[in-house]
Design an enzyme around this catalytic site. Structure first.
Site, PDB file in Angstrom:
ATOM      1  N   LEU A  86       0.829  -1.209   0.000  1.00 31.49           N
ATOM      2  CA  LEU A  86       0.000   0.000   0.000  1.00 31.49           C
ATOM      3  C   LEU A  86       0.859   1.254   0.000  1.00 31.49           C
ATOM      4  O   LEU A  86       0.348   2.360  -0.067  1.00 31.49           O
ATOM      5  CB  LEU A  86      -0.885   0.032   1.252  1.00 31.49           C
ATOM      6  CG  LEU A  86      -2.128  -0.851   1.240  1.00 31.49           C
ATOM      7  CD1 LEU A  86      -2.918  -0.641   2.518  1.00 31.49           C
ATOM      8  CD2 LEU A  86      -2.996  -0.543   0.029  1.00 31.49           C
TER       9      LEU A  86
ATOM     10  N   GLU B 147       3.755 -13.458  12.310  1.00 30.76           N
ATOM     11  CA  GLU B 147       5.125 -13.055  12.659  1.00 30.76           C
ATOM     12  C   GLU B 147       5.239 -11.605  13.096  1.00 30.76           C
ATOM     13  O   GLU B 147       6.224 -11.211  13.696  1.00 30.76           O
ATOM     14  CB  GLU B 147       6.088 -13.364  11.521  1.00 30.76           C
ATOM     15  CG  GLU B 147       5.513 -13.104  10.147  1.00 30.76           C
ATOM     16  CD  GLU B 147       6.460 -13.512   9.048  1.00 30.76           C
ATOM     17  OE1 GLU B 147       7.230 -14.457   9.237  1.00 30.76           O
ATOM     18  OE2 GLU B 147       6.423 -12.842   7.996  1.00 30.76           O
TER      19      GLU B 147
ATOM     20  N   LYS C 145     -15.717   0.478  -0.585  1.00 31.83           N
ATOM     21  CA  LYS C 145     -16.063  -0.433   0.502  1.00 31.83           C
ATOM     22  C   LYS C 145     -15.119  -0.253   1.695  1.00 31.83           C
ATOM     23  O   LYS C 145     -13.901  -0.259   1.543  1.00 31.83           O
ATOM     24  CB  LYS C 145     -15.955  -1.878  -0.002  1.00 31.83           C
ATOM     25  CG  LYS C 145     -17.026  -2.226  -1.027  1.00 31.83           C
ATOM     26  CD  LYS C 145     -18.389  -2.259  -0.364  1.00 31.83           C
ATOM     27  CE  LYS C 145     -19.484  -2.630  -1.331  1.00 31.83           C
ATOM     28  NZ  LYS C 145     -20.822  -2.407  -0.742  1.00 31.83           N
TER      29      LYS C 145
ATOM     30  N   LYS D 175     -15.396  -2.149   4.597  1.00 31.13           N
ATOM     31  CA  LYS D 175     -15.371  -3.322   5.490  1.00 31.13           C
ATOM     32  C   LYS D 175     -13.962  -3.877   5.740  1.00 31.13           C
ATOM     33  O   LYS D 175     -13.597  -4.142   6.895  1.00 31.13           O
ATOM     34  CB  LYS D 175     -16.298  -4.412   4.928  1.00 31.13           C
ATOM     35  CG  LYS D 175     -16.610  -5.533   5.904  1.00 31.13           C
ATOM     36  CD  LYS D 175     -17.491  -5.108   7.065  1.00 31.13           C
ATOM     37  CE  LYS D 175     -18.973  -5.222   6.723  1.00 31.13           C
ATOM     38  NZ  LYS D 175     -19.826  -4.614   7.766  1.00 31.13           N
TER      39      LYS D 175
ATOM     40  N   GLY E 269      25.171  -6.762  -9.679  1.00 32.95           N
ATOM     41  CA  GLY E 269      24.513  -8.055  -9.677  1.00 32.95           C
ATOM     42  C   GLY E 269      25.433  -9.161  -9.199  1.00 32.95           C
ATOM     43  O   GLY E 269      26.632  -8.947  -8.990  1.00 32.95           O
TER      44      GLY E 269
ATOM     45  N   CYS F 106      29.276  -1.270 -10.202  1.00 30.57           N
ATOM     46  CA  CYS F 106      29.713  -2.476  -9.481  1.00 30.57           C
ATOM     47  C   CYS F 106      29.995  -3.620 -10.460  1.00 30.57           C
ATOM     48  O   CYS F 106      30.996  -3.590 -11.145  1.00 30.57           O
ATOM     49  CB  CYS F 106      28.704  -2.857  -8.412  1.00 30.57           C
ATOM     50  SG  CYS F 106      29.478  -3.768  -7.071  1.00 30.57           S
TER      51      CYS F 106
ATOM     52  N   GLY G 249      28.769  -3.882 -13.140  1.00 31.85           N
ATOM     53  CA  GLY G 249      28.844  -3.150 -14.409  1.00 31.85           C
ATOM     54  C   GLY G 249      30.266  -2.663 -14.676  1.00 31.85           C
ATOM     55  O   GLY G 249      30.734  -2.677 -15.820  1.00 31.85           O
TER      56      GLY G 249
ATOM     57  N   GLU H 114      34.943 -14.682 -10.324  1.00 35.34           N
ATOM     58  CA  GLU H 114      33.642 -14.971  -9.708  1.00 35.34           C
ATOM     59  C   GLU H 114      32.883 -16.006 -10.550  1.00 35.34           C
ATOM     60  O   GLU H 114      32.126 -16.800 -10.037  1.00 35.34           O
ATOM     61  CB  GLU H 114      32.797 -13.678  -9.601  1.00 35.34           C
ATOM     62  CG  GLU H 114      31.426 -13.921  -8.963  1.00 35.34           C
ATOM     63  CD  GLU H 114      30.569 -12.669  -8.784  1.00 35.34           C
ATOM     64  OE1 GLU H 114      30.988 -11.573  -9.208  1.00 35.34           O
ATOM     65  OE2 GLU H 114      29.477 -12.789  -8.217  1.00 35.34           O
TER      66      GLU H 114
ATOM     67  N   HIS I 102      28.184   1.979  -5.459  1.00 36.33           N
ATOM     68  CA  HIS I 102      26.799   2.145  -5.925  1.00 36.33           C
ATOM     69  C   HIS I 102      26.339   3.602  -5.789  1.00 36.33           C
ATOM     70  O   HIS I 102      25.809   3.980  -4.743  1.00 36.33           O
ATOM     71  CB  HIS I 102      25.863   1.246  -5.109  1.00 36.33           C
ATOM     72  CG  HIS I 102      26.019  -0.201  -5.419  1.00 36.33           C
ATOM     73  ND1 HIS I 102      25.298  -0.827  -6.403  1.00 36.33           N
ATOM     74  CD2 HIS I 102      26.841  -1.143  -4.895  1.00 36.33           C
ATOM     75  CE1 HIS I 102      25.651  -2.099  -6.466  1.00 36.33           C
ATOM     76  NE2 HIS I 102      26.590  -2.315  -5.560  1.00 36.33           N
TER      77      HIS I 102
ATOM     78  N   GLU J 199      23.799   5.003  -6.917  1.00 37.32           N
ATOM     79  CA  GLU J 199      22.343   5.156  -6.784  1.00 37.32           C
ATOM     80  C   GLU J 199      21.900   5.251  -5.324  1.00 37.32           C
ATOM     81  O   GLU J 199      20.802   5.711  -5.043  1.00 37.32           O
ATOM     82  CB  GLU J 199      21.619   4.007  -7.502  1.00 37.32           C
ATOM     83  CG  GLU J 199      21.670   2.635  -6.833  1.00 37.32           C
ATOM     84  CD  GLU J 199      22.917   1.821  -7.174  1.00 37.32           C
ATOM     85  OE1 GLU J 199      23.944   2.420  -7.573  1.00 37.32           O
ATOM     86  OE2 GLU J 199      22.876   0.583  -7.015  1.00 37.32           O
TER      87      GLU J 199
HETATM   88  N1  GLN Z   1      29.240  -9.875  -7.812  1.00 36.00           N
HETATM   89  C1  GLN Z   1      30.184  -8.801  -7.793  1.00 36.00           C
HETATM   90  C2  GLN Z   1      31.032  -8.791  -6.545  1.00 36.00           C
HETATM   91  O1  GLN Z   1      30.672  -9.401  -5.557  1.00 36.00           O
HETATM   92  C3  GLN Z   1      29.480  -7.474  -7.954  1.00 36.00           C
HETATM   93  C4  GLN Z   1      28.573  -7.154  -6.837  1.00 36.00           C
HETATM   94  C5  GLN Z   1      27.622  -6.025  -7.161  1.00 36.00           C
HETATM   95  O2  GLN Z   1      27.432  -5.681  -8.317  1.00 36.00           O
HETATM   96  N2  GLN Z   1      26.982  -5.465  -6.170  1.00 36.00           N
HETATM   97  O3  GLN Z   1      32.061  -8.182  -6.495  1.00 36.00           O
END
Ligand code: GLN
Length: 551
Positions: A18, A154, A192, A194, A358, A385, A387, A408, A510, A512
């Site tokens: 919500l 919970e 509604k 209710k 990612g 990151c 990227g 990785e 990051h 962002e």
């Molecule tokens: N997987 C990559 C690392 O662990 C990048 C992590 C990420 O993009 N937050 O370094």
């Protein structure tokens, strides 16, 4: 905790999603703009200690604070609305509460007593509420959002704790705000009440009488409906606040103010605070709606079907759109699709490309192909990151000619240009083993990064394990990649860029997580500015060639 600290508890009923996080943030903003010192906090009733180990598919983005806590994405909204950096104290989970209580029990801290939900778990929760106010400076108001929906098994210990809390601090210092849904039945063209009645009934059964109801609704609530809600939910009519759907989350505080919500809150909490100054905020919201130009930016990632996974990135684009007077349209591009279809089909027309962070190897080759396309076709690019890591791999492969990769995803890659940091190698547990939180980064003068930030030292938030492998730095630089940001000791690569390009930059951190509606992040602002320029140049070319054809 100051003696005069006030507490607002926000619960939700009927259904989830919500917008409790936005409602809490909006109240935070309104009180802050009244000159009050506000802290926001979220209680998450799940048993995970933090969302760090949860899949973005399950939980959405993991938001990281300066002090390195992996938290719920609502903390992102809190920080963006009240423009204040929060700490790990602002996100409390059932897992953390039980962990603390069980550890204390093992250490003999309960002196042989039976350890129970009431009072031990609830005491720990109440302690966490007080700790949120313990922030060095005098906190006027703590706003605590209780995750989940009333009626969830919970969530009960949290509700019991906030019920007790009012008795501890006095009712003039504590209020309960309940966010609920007024459903609309299309066939009957009727609103509604209710479900709302039931959810308030549920709260009252456990001893919590809401002081204010915020009613989400698609259609306006007339006086008659408000009166009905008030009567059945045991509140005054003026305590029923309409929260109609609005096109931008940033408009919510403005709507709340119109409904008199903040007046009601300060009155109930006996706070002396002048009306809020929303001038700048309103101006920002006006700009969201009034941009005349637009740009299209592709986000090329793995979780593109689930926008919550990239919440802060989406918000950062709104902020940087405002800063550049454009609307940023996001084109979601599944990296795996690029693997199958190649980059052109998906990226040919976009004005900018972003490859976000990612984990895991799915879509990696698609991301690398997208970055190559951006680099070779001169499309503005920002890598974040993973990227950045993909950008370095791409450069090492296609410019330096190395059979390169990240360890990785491939332990045996001949040239691991992205590799594990030494100190991470020995760690085995999944949770909390990353480089997390804010770290300083020194920018190289004369670079794009330095131009964008305009300062030499910055602090940005991290969440990763892998790093650029220092053994390859020289090779990368010899081939024209510029390392524009480094940790102060020079050991960790924080930013790279490719100067032979309109805008090609990537960060290990990051950005962002630090973009604010009133202060777009320099990297996003720069990307959107470059995309705008790119689009104009393309249109210019098109016009010119049309003119040539018609000559
Ligand atoms: N997987 C990559 C690392 O662990 C990048 C992590 C990420 O993009 N937050 O370094």
């Amino acid at each position: 905790m100051g003696d005069r600290t006030k507490y607002i508890f926000i619960t939700g009923g009927v259904v989830s999603s919500l917008g409790k996080g936005i409602a809490s943030s909006s109240i935070g903003l309104l009180l802050k703009q009244r000159g009050l010192n506000v802290i926001l906090q979220k209680f998450d009733p799940y048993i995970n200690v933090d969302p760090g180990t949860m899949s973005p598919f399950q939980h959405g983005e993991v938001y990281v604070t300066d002090d390195g806590a992996e938290t719920d994405l609502d903390l992102g909204h809190y920080e963006r609305f009240i423009d204040r950096d929060l700490s790990q104290r602002s996100n409390v989970t059932t897992g953390q509460v039980y962990e603390a209580v069980i550890n204390r029990e093992r250490e003999g801290g309960y002196l042989g007593r039976t350890v129970q939900v009431i009072p031990h778990i609830t005491d720990e929760i109440k302690y966490r509420i007080r700790m949120a106010a313990e922030n060095g400076d005098d906190v006027d108001v703590v706003i605590t959002e209780i995750g989940g929906t009333t009626g969830d098994i919970e969530g009960l210990p949290f509700l019991e704790a906030i019920r007790q809390f009012r008795l501890d601090v006095g009712k003039e210092n504590c209020i309960y705000v309940h966010l609920t849904l007024i459903t609309y039945i299309k066939a009957a063209r009727e609103l509604k009440t209710k479900p709302t009645q039931h959810s308030v009934k549920g709260l009252r059964e456990i001893g919590i009488q809401p002081d204010i109801l915020i009613c989400r609704t698609e259609h306006p609530l007339n006086q008659e409906i408000k009166a009905k809600i008030a009567l059945f939910c045991n509140v005054e009519e003026e305590e029923v606040i309409e929260a109609r759907d609005v096109p931008s989350i940033y408009q919510v505080p403005i709507s709340f103010k119109k409904e008199g919500l903040d007046d009601l809150i300060v009155q109930k909490l006996h706070l002396e605070a002048p009306p809020p100054d929303l001038k700048e905020w309103e101006e920002m919201v006006r700009k969201i709606y009034s941009a005349k130009e637009d740009v299209e930016i592709a986000i090329c990632g793995k979780y593109v079907h689930l926008v919550d996974a990239y919440k802060s990135i989406i918000e950062s684009f709104i902020h940087s759109g405002v800063a550049n007077d454009v609307t940023v349209n996001i084109k979601w591009v599944d990296a795996e699709k690029i693997e199958k279809e190649g980059p052109e089909v998906n990226l040919e027309k976009v004005d900018g490309i972003l490859v976000p962070g990612g984990f895991g190897d799915r879509g990696i080759e698609g991301k690398i192909a997208a970055i190559r396309y951006a680099r070779e076709q001169g499309i503005p690019f920002l890598g974040i990151c993973l990227g950045l890591q993909c950008a370095v791999v791409e450069f090492a492969r296609n410019v330096c000619g190395l059979e390169a990769g990240s360890s990785e995803f491939d332990d045996d890659v001949p040239h691991p240009v992205i590799d594990l940091m030494l100190e991470q190698r020995s760690r085995s547990k999944m949770g909390g083993t990353m480089r997390l939180g804010s770290y300083p980064c020194v920018l190289e003068e004369g670079t794009l990064a330095y131009r964008l930030y305009g300062v030499k030292e910055i602090g940005e938030r991290h969440r990763h394990r892998w790093e650029v492998n220092n053994a390859y730095r020289e090779t990368l630089e010899e081939h024209g990649l510029v390392i524009s940001g480094l940790s102060p000791d020079g050991d960790l690569v924080e930013m790279v860029e490719f100067p032979d390009h309109q805008f090609f930059i990537a960060s290990q951190f990051h950005p962002e997580l630090k973009s604010r509606p009133q202060r777009a992040h320099p990297l996003f602002k720069g990307l959107v500015a470059a995309a705008k320029e790119k689009k104009r140049a393309r249109e210019g070319e098109r016009d010119a060639s049309a003119a040539v054809r018609s000559d």
